[in-house]
Structures are given as C-alpha cells and as structure tokens.
Design a protein around this motif. Structure first.
Motif, PDB file in Angstrom:
ATOM      1  N   UNK A  93       0.825  -1.213   0.000  1.00 59.54           N
ATOM      2  CA  UNK A  93       0.000   0.000   0.000  1.00 59.54           C
ATOM      3  C   UNK A  93       0.860   1.265   0.000  1.00 59.54           C
ATOM      4  N   UNK A  94       2.124   1.149   0.406  1.00 61.69           N
ATOM      5  CA  UNK A  94       3.090   2.254   0.336  1.00 61.69           C
ATOM      6  C   UNK A  94       4.244   1.836  -0.578  1.00 61.69           C
ATOM      7  N   UNK A  95       3.901   1.372  -1.765  1.00 58.91           N
ATOM      8  CA  UNK A  95       4.910   0.705  -2.612  1.00 58.91           C
ATOM      9  C   UNK A  95       6.033   1.619  -3.071  1.00 58.91           C
ATOM     10  N   UNK A  96       5.849   2.931  -2.955  1.00 57.17           N
ATOM     11  CA  UNK A  96       6.897   3.865  -3.355  1.00 57.17           C
ATOM     12  C   UNK A  96       7.906   4.145  -2.266  1.00 57.17           C
ATOM     13  N   UNK A  97       7.834   3.403  -1.147  1.00 56.73           N
ATOM     14  CA  UNK A  97       8.752   3.627  -0.029  1.00 56.73           C
ATOM     15  C   UNK A  97       9.386   2.322   0.413  1.00 56.73           C
ATOM     16  N   UNK A  98      10.627   2.419   0.855  1.00 54.80           N
ATOM     17  CA  UNK A  98      11.351   1.306   1.465  1.00 54.80           C
ATOM     18  C   UNK A  98      11.848   1.780   2.825  1.00 54.80           C
ATOM     19  N   UNK A  99      11.493   1.047   3.879  1.00 54.17           N
ATOM     20  CA  UNK A  99      11.935   1.385   5.230  1.00 54.17           C
ATOM     21  C   UNK A  99      13.197   0.594   5.553  1.00 54.17           C
ATOM     22  N   UNK A 100      14.215   1.288   6.048  1.00 58.39           N
ATOM     23  CA  UNK A 100      15.471   0.653   6.448  1.00 58.39           C
ATOM     24  C   UNK A 100      15.729   1.019   7.910  1.00 58.39           C
ATOM     25  N   UNK A 101      15.815   0.008   8.765  1.00 53.86           N
ATOM     26  CA  UNK A 101      16.005   0.232  10.200  1.00 53.86           C
ATOM     27  C   UNK A 101      17.316  -0.409  10.639  1.00 53.86           C
ATOM     28  N   UNK A 102      18.072   0.310  11.486  1.00 55.26           N
ATOM     29  CA  UNK A 102      19.371  -0.192  11.936  1.00 55.26           C
ATOM     30  C   UNK A 102      19.342  -0.540  13.417  1.00 55.26           C
ATOM     31  N   UNK A 103      20.402  -1.175  13.888  1.00 51.71           N
ATOM     32  CA  UNK A 103      20.487  -1.608  15.279  1.00 51.71           C
ATOM     33  C   UNK A 103      20.371  -0.459  16.268  1.00 51.71           C
ATOM     34  N   UNK A 104      20.811   0.732  15.901  1.00 51.53           N
ATOM     35  CA  UNK A 104      20.794   1.869  16.819  1.00 51.53           C
ATOM     36  C   UNK A 104      19.418   2.534  16.917  1.00 51.53           C
ATOM     37  N   UNK A 105      18.406   1.951  16.237  1.00 47.33           N
ATOM     38  CA  UNK A 105      17.063   2.498  16.296  1.00 47.33           C
ATOM     39  C   UNK A 105      16.734   3.492  15.196  1.00 47.33           C
TER      40      UNK A 105
END
Length: 396
Positions: free
Chosen positions: A287-299
C-alpha cells in the motif's frame, strides 16, 4: 527510466495476446503495460475462449478484423504466414491452459510473457522448462511485484550486504475476495478459480502464495530449502484452498514465515515483506509501494522513496516519473517486466540491450514456484512435517 530505444531492429516487437476479455482485470493491465514503453505493439489477439466473443472483443480494442482470432491455434498458424506476424505471445488465460499455449508458442518460435503460475503441476513445469531451453525462446513470468522500483531497490541493497547476512524473513499476502461464499453467487459457474481442476491443487498457493514466495527469493537472492505448512479453507465446504500458513528455511538456514489468504475479510491485496539481517532490517508494504523502510540496530529508521536521486541502478532504470511524490503503480510494474522480456528477445537475437542482464522473472522462477506449492501441499498432508523443496535451476 526504462530504456526508450525501440530495439536494434528499429521498431517495437510485435505482440499477440491470449485471454483477458472483460471482466478480466489483468488482461487490460497487460495490454497497457506491454505498449507503455514502445517496446511492443499489440497486433493480434484471442481475448476469449468463445470464438465469436473473442473476435468482437478484439475489434473493441481496435485490432483489425483479420487479426481478431477465434482460437490461439488459429492465431499462431495465421500469424506465421504473415511478413508482419507476431514475435511474442502474452498468455493471460486460466491456469489449466498455460502449459498447452506455452508449448504452442515455443513450437512456433515465439517468445512469451506468461501469467503465474507457470502451470498446475511441478512435473509439467520441469518439462516446460526443458522445452523452452530446447527452443531457445525467451520466457518471462508475470510476478508483478518484482517490477516495483522499491522492491528492486530492496533487492539491490540486500544483495550488496547493507544489512549483512539474512537471519529472518516475514511476509504475508492477504486478500478478501473469498471472504464470503462466492460459490453461491449467480455467476459462480463462470469463476474458473473456484474449480480445482482449472485453478490447480491449491488456489491460495498458486494465486497469491507464489507471489509471496517469489518476492522472498527475489529480494534475498536465496531459494527456499524446506517448508512446514498448513493449507486449508476458512469457509466450510469450500472446494478450493483459501488459507496457507507456512514456516520455511532459506538456503542459508535462515527461518521465515509466509502467510497467504484470499478469504481475509476486509483485506484488499495487502502484501508485507520484512527481511532481517545482522545489522538491521528492510521493510516493504504494497500500500506504500513507493517507499522502502530501512532500520538499523541503533534504532534509526530511514525511508527511501521512489524518485530519489540516490537510488541504485535497478530502481532508477525501473522508474518513469523521476520525481518524489509522483507515484507509479501496477501498470508500470508490469511494464518493467515487458521491458525485461524485450531485452531478453534482443539478447537472443544478438543485440544485448545493455551490460546489465534483464531483471525479469523467467520460466525457472515458475518451476521454483510450483516446487514451493508441491512441498507445501505435501507438508500439510503430513500434518506440517518439514519437506525439502525439489532443487531447481533458478537464477537467484
């Protein structure tokens, strides 16, 4: 942006299509997507299994009378005798006809875009793969979501090691079209997906489960090694499976979970993919196909958006509206697959389109999908026992 060059031939490739008459959703999507980047022209069609309707539907979309056919066999035979005959065939017919039409196309030397699943049986899928190799023809499979730019961005970043080795994958594909007893509707007899002899041994796995399976392998570069599955129905008395809950192991040993359901009340084509690595995770939601979320260990959580200047090559070459805030969607994703097929066609004619190989699912991905379906059904029949997938020669 997709390569606008028509081809080394100086013109688009000529395409015929089988299937997709109204009220089909996917038929018009293919017709629009195939011609979006001027890589193909749509020149001939058999839009229905009923000859008179097929011809009428062909005329309705603007094809000449002579190239509105009553059967796929007739189209292939007549087009072979023309100097301007079709060079590729799009197969968007019910599942049980895929194998027959693909064999006809390969025998005629036509390149092919075929809807998933490749067919309804793993052994037949392997035989089709062998036939395609023997023919030399290019065969692309419509795993639509691998055409979205941010899915390709996710793949490129994961394969580049941005989150380290893969440790865990979670994905779900939920739809609500079968949440009610559609079997009792007045048009139920015309819904081929409700008939196991046409839709295959498991509707939910063939229809949406193979999409989720392909997405996982596409973005991680890893094949499924084994599954433990429960496959069944949410609605009592239903003849087709509408629910699959699958635990799996990837080739590197990483565990995962895949849930697919076409009877999830209130859901509308919901796809969620999350891949965890050593140093963080990446997440894509349809539903938000134009976005990619990238999360790292530090939050820290970053959102990478479609149209940004710092995207990887795979995402940039798949994007047409190169400014953030201008969304693309389903048609463009399928169009990216047709661009990949055109590049495959050029390559086999001795004219590689670029140094980068075409990024498009192939018949090998179709075989892998049928191997996944077969293993899930075997596991479910054995009470969720772990079942190894048959090795396939896919390219991941």
């Amino acid at each position: 942006m997709p390569n606008p060059v028509l081809s080394a031939l100086g013109r688009p490739f000529r395409l015929g299509i089988a299937g997709g008459a109204s009220p089909s959703m996917i038929g018009p999507v293919h017709r629009i997507a195939a011609t979006m980047d001027q890589r193909f022209t749509l020149d001939a069609a058999v839009l229905s299994s009923r000859p008179e309707r097929a011809r009428a539907e062909g005329r309705a979309i603007g094809l000449t009378e002579a190239r509105c056919y009553g059967s796929v066999e007739q189209m292939i035979e007549d087009e072979r005798s023309r100097d301007d005959g079709i060079e590729a065939l799009a197969i968007v017919t019910p599942n049980d006809s895929h194998a027959r039409y693909l064999r006809l196309a390969l025998a005629a030397g036509l390149d092919v875009m075929i809807e998933k699943p490749l067919c309804n049986d793993l052994a037949e899928a392997v035989a089709l793969q062998q036939a395609a190799r023997a023919s030399g023809c290019a065969v692309a499979l419509t795993h639509t979501y691998s055409g979205y730019p941010m899915v390709r961005e996710m793949r490129a970043r994961i394969l580049a090691g941005e989150i380290g080795a893969i440790r865990l994958v979670q994905t779900e594909y939920l739809a609500g079209g079968l949440a009610t007893a559609v079997e009792s509707a007045v048009d139920a007899d015309q819904r081929w997906r409700l008939k196991p002899d046409r839709s295959g041994p498991s509707l939910v796995l063939a229809d949406i489960g193979t999409h989720a399976h392909h997405l996982v392998s596409f973005v991680t570069g890893l094949r499924f090694a084994s599954v433990s599955a429960e496959v069944g129905t949410l609605l009592p008395g239903r003849k087709v499976y509408d629910l699959a809950q699958v635990r799996f192991r990837l080739a590197n040993g990483a565990p995962g979970r895949l849930d697919a359901c076409n009877a999830a009340a209130g859901m509308s084509n919901h796809i969620h993919l999350r891949v965890y690595g050593e140093t963080g995770h990446m997440e894509w939601v349809h539903r938000n196909h134009g976005q990619l979320v990238i999360a790292s260990l530090d939050g820290n959580r970053r959102i990478i958006s479609h149209g940004q200047a710092n995207l990887t090559f795979d995402a940039q070459r798949s994007t047409r509206l190169a400014r953030p805030g201008h969304p693309e969607g389903l048609h463009e994703a399928v169009a990216n697959l047709y661009c990949g097929l055109a590049d495959m066609m050029l390559s086999r004619r001795g004219h590689p389109a670029s140094d980068a190989p075409p990024l498009v699912p192939t018949i090998s991905d179709g075989v892998a999908g049928l191997s996944f379906v077969a293993a899930c059904l075997e596991s479910s029949a054995q009470g969720g026992a772990v079942v190894a997938l048959q090795a396939t020669s896919d390219r991941h």
